[in-house]
Design a protein around this motif. Structure first.
Motif, PDB file in Angstrom:
ATOM      1  N   SER A  17       0.819  -1.212   0.000  1.00 21.09           N
ATOM      2  CA  SER A  17       0.000   0.000   0.000  1.00 21.09           C
ATOM      3  C   SER A  17       0.851   1.259   0.000  1.00 21.09           C
ATOM      4  CB  SER A  17      -0.943   0.008   1.201  1.00 21.09           C
ATOM      5  OG  SER A  17      -0.208   0.104   2.396  1.00 21.09           O
ATOM      6  N   ALA A  18       2.145   1.143   0.236  1.00 20.97           N
ATOM      7  CA  ALA A  18       3.026   2.312   0.271  1.00 20.97           C
ATOM      8  C   ALA A  18       3.132   2.974  -1.091  1.00 20.97           C
ATOM      9  CB  ALA A  18       4.413   1.914   0.773  1.00 20.97           C
ATOM     10  N   THR A  19       2.902   2.244  -2.169  1.00 24.06           N
ATOM     11  CA  THR A  19       2.983   2.840  -3.506  1.00 24.06           C
ATOM     12  C   THR A  19       1.868   3.849  -3.721  1.00 24.06           C
ATOM     13  OG1 THR A  19       1.719   1.009  -4.442  1.00 24.06           O
ATOM     14  CG2 THR A  19       4.127   0.835  -4.505  1.00 24.06           C
ATOM     15  N   GLY A  20       0.783   3.764  -2.953  1.00 19.66           N
ATOM     16  CA  GLY A  20      -0.290   4.739  -3.062  1.00 19.66           C
ATOM     17  C   GLY A  20       0.137   6.112  -2.601  1.00 19.66           C
ATOM     18  N   PHE A  21       1.160   6.200  -1.783  1.00 16.58           N
ATOM     19  CA  PHE A  21       1.648   7.468  -1.282  1.00 16.58           C
ATOM     20  C   PHE A  21       2.824   8.000  -2.093  1.00 16.58           C
ATOM     21  CE2 PHE A  21      -0.131   5.258   2.429  1.00 16.58           C
ATOM     22  CZ  PHE A  21      -1.155   6.146   2.712  1.00 16.58           C
ATOM     23  N   ALA A  22       3.215   7.282  -3.121  1.00 20.39           N
ATOM     24  CA  ALA A  22       4.377   7.678  -3.913  1.00 20.39           C
ATOM     25  C   ALA A  22       4.085   8.971  -4.675  1.00 20.39           C
ATOM     26  CB  ALA A  22       4.750   6.577  -4.902  1.00 20.39           C
ATOM     27  N   THR A  23       5.107   9.745  -4.893  1.00 23.86           N
ATOM     28  CA  THR A  23       4.993  11.002  -5.611  1.00 23.86           C
ATOM     29  C   THR A  23       4.815  10.735  -7.096  1.00 23.86           C
ATOM     30  OG1 THR A  23       6.463  12.021  -4.008  1.00 23.86           O
ATOM     31  CG2 THR A  23       6.171  13.170  -6.086  1.00 23.86           C
ATOM     32  N   GLU A  24       3.973  11.524  -7.725  1.00 20.25           N
ATOM     33  CA  GLU A  24       3.794  11.408  -9.166  1.00 20.25           C
ATOM     34  C   GLU A  24       5.058  11.921  -9.852  1.00 20.25           C
ATOM     35  OE1 GLU A  24       0.993  13.094 -12.772  1.00 20.25           O
ATOM     36  OE2 GLU A  24       0.592  13.712 -10.722  1.00 20.25           O
ATOM     37  N   LEU A  25       5.575  11.151 -10.801  1.00 22.19           N
ATOM     38  CA  LEU A  25       6.785  11.527 -11.521  1.00 22.19           C
ATOM     39  C   LEU A  25       6.425  11.961 -12.933  1.00 22.19           C
ATOM     40  CD1 LEU A  25       9.118   8.620 -10.384  1.00 22.19           C
ATOM     41  CD2 LEU A  25       8.962  10.917  -9.432  1.00 22.19           C
ATOM     42  N   ILE A  26       7.157  12.944 -13.428  1.00 24.20           N
ATOM     43  CA  ILE A  26       6.906  13.463 -14.769  1.00 24.20           C
ATOM     44  C   ILE A  26       8.196  13.458 -15.583  1.00 24.20           C
ATOM     45  CG2 ILE A  26       4.979  14.937 -14.070  1.00 24.20           C
ATOM     46  CD1 ILE A  26       6.968  17.317 -14.200  1.00 24.20           C
ATOM     47  N   GLU A  27       8.047  13.738 -16.862  1.00 23.62           N
ATOM     48  CA  GLU A  27       9.181  13.908 -17.763  1.00 23.62           C
ATOM     49  C   GLU A  27       9.250  15.393 -18.103  1.00 23.62           C
ATOM     50  OE1 GLU A  27       9.429  12.443 -22.109  1.00 23.62           O
ATOM     51  OE2 GLU A  27      10.137  10.785 -20.852  1.00 23.62           O
ATOM     52  N   LEU A  28      10.355  16.023 -17.773  1.00 22.64           N
ATOM     53  CA  LEU A  28      10.529  17.460 -17.974  1.00 22.64           C
ATOM     54  C   LEU A  28      11.400  17.678 -19.203  1.00 22.64           C
ATOM     55  CD1 LEU A  28      10.091  20.317 -16.784  1.00 22.64           C
ATOM     56  CD2 LEU A  28      12.212  19.984 -15.527  1.00 22.64           C
ATOM     57  N   LYS A  29      10.862  18.407 -20.183  1.00 21.42           N
ATOM     58  CA  LYS A  29      11.591  18.687 -21.423  1.00 21.42           C
ATOM     59  C   LYS A  29      11.825  20.180 -21.533  1.00 21.42           C
ATOM     60  CE  LYS A  29       9.672  14.818 -23.955  1.00 21.42           C
ATOM     61  NZ  LYS A  29       9.036  14.379 -25.203  1.00 21.42           N
ATOM     62  N   GLY A  30      12.944  20.549 -22.169  1.00 24.10           N
ATOM     63  CA  GLY A  30      13.240  21.963 -22.348  1.00 24.10           C
ATOM     64  C   GLY A  30      14.257  22.193 -23.444  1.00 24.10           C
ATOM     65  N   ASN A  31      14.576  23.442 -23.641  1.00 21.94           N
ATOM     66  CA  ASN A  31      15.514  23.845 -24.678  1.00 21.94           C
ATOM     67  C   ASN A  31      16.398  24.939 -24.100  1.00 21.94           C
ATOM     68  OD1 ASN A  31      16.732  24.038 -27.130  1.00 21.94           O
ATOM     69  ND2 ASN A  31      15.060  25.100 -28.147  1.00 21.94           N
ATOM     70  N   VAL A  32      17.712  24.831 -24.245  1.00 22.41           N
ATOM     71  CA  VAL A  32      18.653  25.822 -23.731  1.00 22.41           C
ATOM     72  C   VAL A  32      19.197  26.617 -24.908  1.00 22.41           C
ATOM     73  CG1 VAL A  32      20.798  26.180 -22.449  1.00 22.41           C
ATOM     74  CG2 VAL A  32      19.283  24.301 -21.816  1.00 22.41           C
ATOM     75  N   VAL A  33      19.053  27.951 -24.819  1.00 23.87           N
ATOM     76  CA  VAL A  33      19.537  28.838 -25.883  1.00 23.87           C
ATOM     77  C   VAL A  33      20.417  29.920 -25.279  1.00 23.87           C
ATOM     78  CG1 VAL A  33      17.552  28.447 -27.403  1.00 23.87           C
ATOM     79  CG2 VAL A  33      17.488  30.302 -25.755  1.00 23.87           C
TER      80      VAL A  33
END
Length: 80
Positions: A17-33
């Motif tokens: 049940s500990a996975t229910g408290f896990a933080t939502e993970l995302i994929e962060l994309k960007g561009n450096v100029v």
């Protein structure tokens, strides 16, 4: 014997049940100029020390950070 079975059931329940408290993970994309020329910066490194995550930009200045928490405030460092 029943105490051991009860303990095992409680531990298994807690573990699964500990996975229910896990933080939502995302994929962060960007561009450096470049700030002046607005040209992409290939090979720039992006580092988030709090998460111990780093990545380098590709030849188009693009980067993708995977498994980043969806919520929170983190300090990001850029190096070339």
């Amino acid at each position: 014997m029943k105490k051991i079975q009860f303990l095992i059931v409680v531990l298994l329940y807690t573990f699964f049940s500990a996975t229910g408290f896990a933080t939502e993970l995302i994929e962060l994309k960007g561009n450096v100029v470049d700030a002046e020329t607005q040209q992409p910066l290939p090979g720039a490194s992006i580092l988030i020390p709090d998460l111990r995550v780093s990545v380098m930009t590709n030849e188009s200045g693009e980067f993708t950070l995977k498994n980043v928490p969806a919520r929170g405030t983190f300090l990001c460092r850029l190096g070339t």
